[in-house]
Design an enzyme around this catalytic site. Structure first.
Site, PDB file in Angstrom:
ATOM      1  N   HIS A 110       0.179   6.794   3.604  1.00 30.55           N
ATOM      2  CA  HIS A 110       0.742   6.518   4.609  1.00 30.55           C
ATOM      3  C   HIS A 110       1.377   7.821   4.144  1.00 30.55           C
ATOM      4  O   HIS A 110       1.935   8.251   3.060  1.00 30.55           O
ATOM      5  CB  HIS A 110       1.311   5.519   4.051  1.00 30.55           C
ATOM      6  CG  HIS A 110      -0.363   4.212   4.104  1.00 30.55           C
ATOM      7  ND1 HIS A 110       0.571   3.762   5.572  1.00 30.55           N
ATOM      8  CD2 HIS A 110      -0.174   3.725   3.270  1.00 30.55           C
ATOM      9  CE1 HIS A 110      -0.417   2.460   5.352  1.00 30.55           C
ATOM     10  NE2 HIS A 110      -0.709   2.821   4.305  1.00 30.55           N
ATOM     11  N   ALA A 133       0.889  -1.270  -0.207  1.00 30.31           N
ATOM     12  CA  ALA A 133      -0.165   0.215  -0.255  1.00 30.31           C
ATOM     13  C   ALA A 133       0.884   1.297   0.147  1.00 30.31           C
ATOM     14  O   ALA A 133       0.132   2.359   0.232  1.00 30.31           O
ATOM     15  CB  ALA A 133      -0.927  -0.341   1.138  1.00 30.31           C
ATOM     16  N   ASN A 174       1.875  -3.792   7.399  1.00 34.79           N
ATOM     17  CA  ASN A 174       2.761  -4.536   6.924  1.00 34.79           C
ATOM     18  C   ASN A 174       4.017  -3.494   6.615  1.00 34.79           C
ATOM     19  O   ASN A 174       4.748  -3.249   6.320  1.00 34.79           O
ATOM     20  CB  ASN A 174       1.573  -5.758   6.262  1.00 34.79           C
ATOM     21  CG  ASN A 174       1.798  -6.400   6.903  1.00 34.79           C
ATOM     22  OD1 ASN A 174       2.129  -7.549   7.248  1.00 34.79           O
ATOM     23  ND2 ASN A 174       0.024  -6.326   6.898  1.00 34.79           N
TER      24      ASN A 174
HETATM   25  N1  LIG Z   1       1.878  -5.708   2.417  1.00 35.87           N
HETATM   26  C1  LIG Z   1       1.114  -4.450   1.785  1.00 35.87           C
HETATM   27  O1  LIG Z   1       1.091  -3.683   2.328  1.00 35.87           O
HETATM   28  C2  LIG Z   1      -0.542  -4.560   2.321  1.00 35.87           C
HETATM   29  C3  LIG Z   1      -0.551  -5.822   3.375  1.00 35.87           C
HETATM   30  N2  LIG Z   1      -1.962  -6.928   3.757  1.00 35.87           N
HETATM   31  C4  LIG Z   1      -1.895  -7.703   4.493  1.00 35.87           C
HETATM   32  O2  LIG Z   1      -1.809  -9.201   3.385  1.00 35.87           O
HETATM   33  C5  LIG Z   1      -2.726 -10.049   3.851  1.00 35.87           C
HETATM   34  C6  LIG Z   1      -4.452 -10.137   3.034  1.00 35.87           C
HETATM   35  O3  LIG Z   1      -4.972  -9.240   3.477  1.00 35.87           O
HETATM   36  P1  LIG Z   1      -6.631  -9.170   3.497  1.00 35.87           P
HETATM   37  O4  LIG Z   1      -6.887  -9.527   1.752  1.00 35.87           O
HETATM   38  O5  LIG Z   1      -6.806  -7.758   3.628  1.00 35.87           O
HETATM   39  O6  LIG Z   1      -7.288 -10.018   4.157  1.00 35.87           O
HETATM   40  P2  LIG Z   1      -8.554 -10.837   4.481  1.00 35.87           P
HETATM   41  O7  LIG Z   1      -9.019 -10.639   6.293  1.00 35.87           O
HETATM   42  O8  LIG Z   1     -10.089  -9.553   3.359  1.00 35.87           O
HETATM   43  O9  LIG Z   1      -8.737 -11.957   3.629  1.00 35.87           O
HETATM   44  C7  LIG Z   1      -7.553 -13.088   4.520  1.00 35.87           C
HETATM   45  C8  LIG Z   1      -8.590 -14.246   4.128  1.00 35.87           C
HETATM   46  O10 LIG Z   1      -7.099 -15.271   4.575  1.00 35.87           O
HETATM   47  C9  LIG Z   1      -7.695 -16.189   5.128  1.00 35.87           C
HETATM   48  N3  LIG Z   1      -6.792 -16.867   6.518  1.00 35.87           N
HETATM   49  C10 LIG Z   1      -6.618 -15.884   8.065  1.00 35.87           C
HETATM   50  N4  LIG Z   1      -5.448 -16.770   8.231  1.00 35.87           N
HETATM   51  C11 LIG Z   1      -4.950 -17.691   7.525  1.00 35.87           C
HETATM   52  C12 LIG Z   1      -4.533 -18.657   7.713  1.00 35.87           C
HETATM   53  N5  LIG Z   1      -3.565 -19.458   8.567  1.00 35.87           N
HETATM   54  N6  LIG Z   1      -4.098 -20.161   6.520  1.00 35.87           N
HETATM   55  C13 LIG Z   1      -4.868 -20.212   5.693  1.00 35.87           C
HETATM   56  N7  LIG Z   1      -6.645 -18.793   5.145  1.00 35.87           N
HETATM   57  C14 LIG Z   1      -6.208 -18.116   6.050  1.00 35.87           C
HETATM   58  C15 LIG Z   1      -9.426 -15.518   6.356  1.00 35.87           C
HETATM   59  O11 LIG Z   1      -9.732 -16.263   6.820  1.00 35.87           O
HETATM   60  C16 LIG Z   1      -9.515 -14.505   5.151  1.00 35.87           C
HETATM   61  O12 LIG Z   1      -9.936 -14.663   4.262  1.00 35.87           O
HETATM   62  C17 LIG Z   1      -3.192  -9.556   5.332  1.00 35.87           C
HETATM   63  O13 LIG Z   1      -2.627 -10.428   6.695  1.00 35.87           O
HETATM   64  C18 LIG Z   1      -2.924  -7.770   5.252  1.00 35.87           C
HETATM   65  O14 LIG Z   1      -2.492  -7.656   6.722  1.00 35.87           O
HETATM   66  C19 LIG Z   1      -3.004  -5.932   3.729  1.00 35.87           C
HETATM   67  C20 LIG Z   1      -2.774  -4.471   3.066  1.00 35.87           C
HETATM   68  C21 LIG Z   1      -1.770  -3.817   2.564  1.00 35.87           C
HETATM   69  O1  LIG Z   2      -3.846  -1.376   3.206  1.00 36.96           O
HETATM   70  C1  LIG Z   2      -3.181  -0.524   3.253  1.00 36.96           C
HETATM   71  O2  LIG Z   2      -3.065   0.766   3.737  1.00 36.96           O
HETATM   72  C2  LIG Z   2      -2.093  -0.956   4.626  1.00 36.96           C
HETATM   73  C3  LIG Z   2      -2.294  -2.120   5.392  1.00 36.96           C
HETATM   74  O3  LIG Z   2      -3.041  -2.663   5.422  1.00 36.96           O
HETATM   75  C4  LIG Z   2      -1.379  -3.079   5.977  1.00 36.96           C
HETATM   76  O4  LIG Z   2       0.240  -2.270   5.377  1.00 36.96           O
HETATM   77  O5  LIG Z   2      -1.615  -4.016   6.262  1.00 36.96           O
END
Ligand SMILES: NC(=O)C1=CN([C@@H]2O[C@H](COP(=O)(O)OP(=O)(O)OC[C@H]3O[C@@H](n4cnc5c(N)ncnc54)[C@H](O)[C@@H]3O)[C@@H](O)[C@H]2O)C=CC1
Ligand SMILES: O=C([O-])CC(=O)C(=O)O
Length: 272
Positions: free
Chosen positions: A222, A125, A192
């Site tokens: 951010h 992000a 993250n």
């Molecule tokens: N690198 C970055 O900039 C960002 C990273 N993220 C991270 O990416 C990941 C995914 O984000 P979203 O799709 O928005 O979340 P979300 O909550 O919409 O989807 C996550 C899915 O993973 C499943 N899940 C959780 N733990 C699990 C496990 N141990 N094994 C199998 N399934 C599991 C959940 O049931 C859910 O369906 C999160 O950890 C989030 O914090 C989110 C936004 C930005």
């Molecule tokens: O999506 C965003 O703005 C940031 C976020 O959730 C993350 O870094 O985990």
């Protein structure tokens, strides 16, 4: 064509799968897994080309795939990261905060070297990591101030011990200031991006994070400031949150799609 396994069928996983299904990412989604069977089935029902739903996360990389895409949680990375590499698959990680645990980082980094596989961390992000990486050796300070609506911060571990009541916040309020290492463990689904910034720059102890809850905002903002012998950098990214998960920004999804598109394409590579 590259064969892809998907771990996590939530906001990010679903959009990645749809991008593969539409041909925007030139690969094949062969297997998916989510701890919630319902989430996995819901995702598969949206796709024209149906992947198989596997019974547990470890089975994903036992099939013949080139890469596992993690879009689940830090725990998922800790649980399956090593076995993916041992099975000689590449790995793309969205829950980058998991890598601020040095033992996890070292194990995965050694495994990449040993099994000759690569871990991809999309810029998520934020923007500007190309610059931060280039000036890494000359950096003296790095900070990130993240502003989100209180509803985008709900459920974080931080609130288990804090007296702050998100529902009572009526104007922009700083709820946390500390190192990226602390931030990622207290707000695992929110920051993250601070892990990405730390790994690209001066590390998670020295990277300073501020989190602001603002009931008047409709964005995930951010603001990154970096300074050192090279000069100064200042980036502000005003993201619209995803409609299905307000914690996650649209840019995080698009960045995951672009990283996977590049992985699946023989193409000109632009940028650092
Ligand atoms: N690198 C970055 O900039 C960002 C990273 N993220 C991270 O990416 C990941 C995914 O984000 P979203 O799709 O928005 O979340 P979300 O909550 O919409 O989807 C996550 C899915 O993973 C499943 N899940 C959780 N733990 C699990 C496990 N141990 N094994 C199998 N399934 C599991 C959940 O049931 C859910 O369906 C999160 O950890 C989030 O914090 C989110 C936004 C930005
Ligand atoms: O999506 C965003 O703005 C940031 C976020 O959730 C993350 O870094 O985990």
């Amino acid at each position: 064509m590259k064969r892809i396994g998907l771990l996590g069928c939530g906001a990010i996983g679903t959009q990645i799968a749809l991008a593969i299904d539409s041909g925007r990412i030139p690969g094949t989604l062969t297997h998916v897994y989510d701890a919630s069977k319902e989430k996995a089935s819901e995702l598969v029902s949206k796709l024209n080309s149906k992947p198989e739903i596997v019974e547990n996360s470890h089975l994903l990389s036992s099939h013949s795939v080139n890469i596992i895409v993690e879009a689940a949680s830090q725990d998922a990375v800790k649980d399956v990261g090593l076995s993916v590499l041992q099975n000689k698959r590449d790995l793309m990680i969205m829950s980058v905060g998991a890598l601020l645990d040095e033992s996890i980082y070292d194990i995965l980094s050694d495994a990449c070297d040993h099994f000759k596989k690569t871990i991809y961390l999309p810029s998520g992000a934020i923007a500007g990591l190309d610059g931060i990486k280039s000036v890494k050796d000359e950096l003296e300070s790095v900070s990130i101030t993240t502003t989100k609506h209180p509803r985008s911060l709900k459920g974080a571990k931080f609130f288990e011990t804090s007296q702050i009541d998100l529902n009572a916040i009526s104007s922009p309020t700083k709820i946390f200031e500390g190192s990226a290492k602390e931030a990622v463990s207290l707000f695992p689904a929110n920051i993250n991006v601070a892990a990405l910034l730390s790994l690209s720059g001066i590390g998670s102890e020295k990277t300073i994070v501020k989190i602001i809850a603002d009931p008047n905002t409709d964005k995930n903002t951010h603001h990154i400031e970096a300074a050192g012998k090279f000069g100064k950098m200042d980036f502000t990214i005003e993201n619209f949150p995803d409609s299905n998960n307000p914690k996650t920004s649209r840019l995080a999804i698009l960045s995951a799609i672009e990283t996977l598109r590049k992985y699946c394409s023989d193409d000109i590579q632009i940028g650092t």
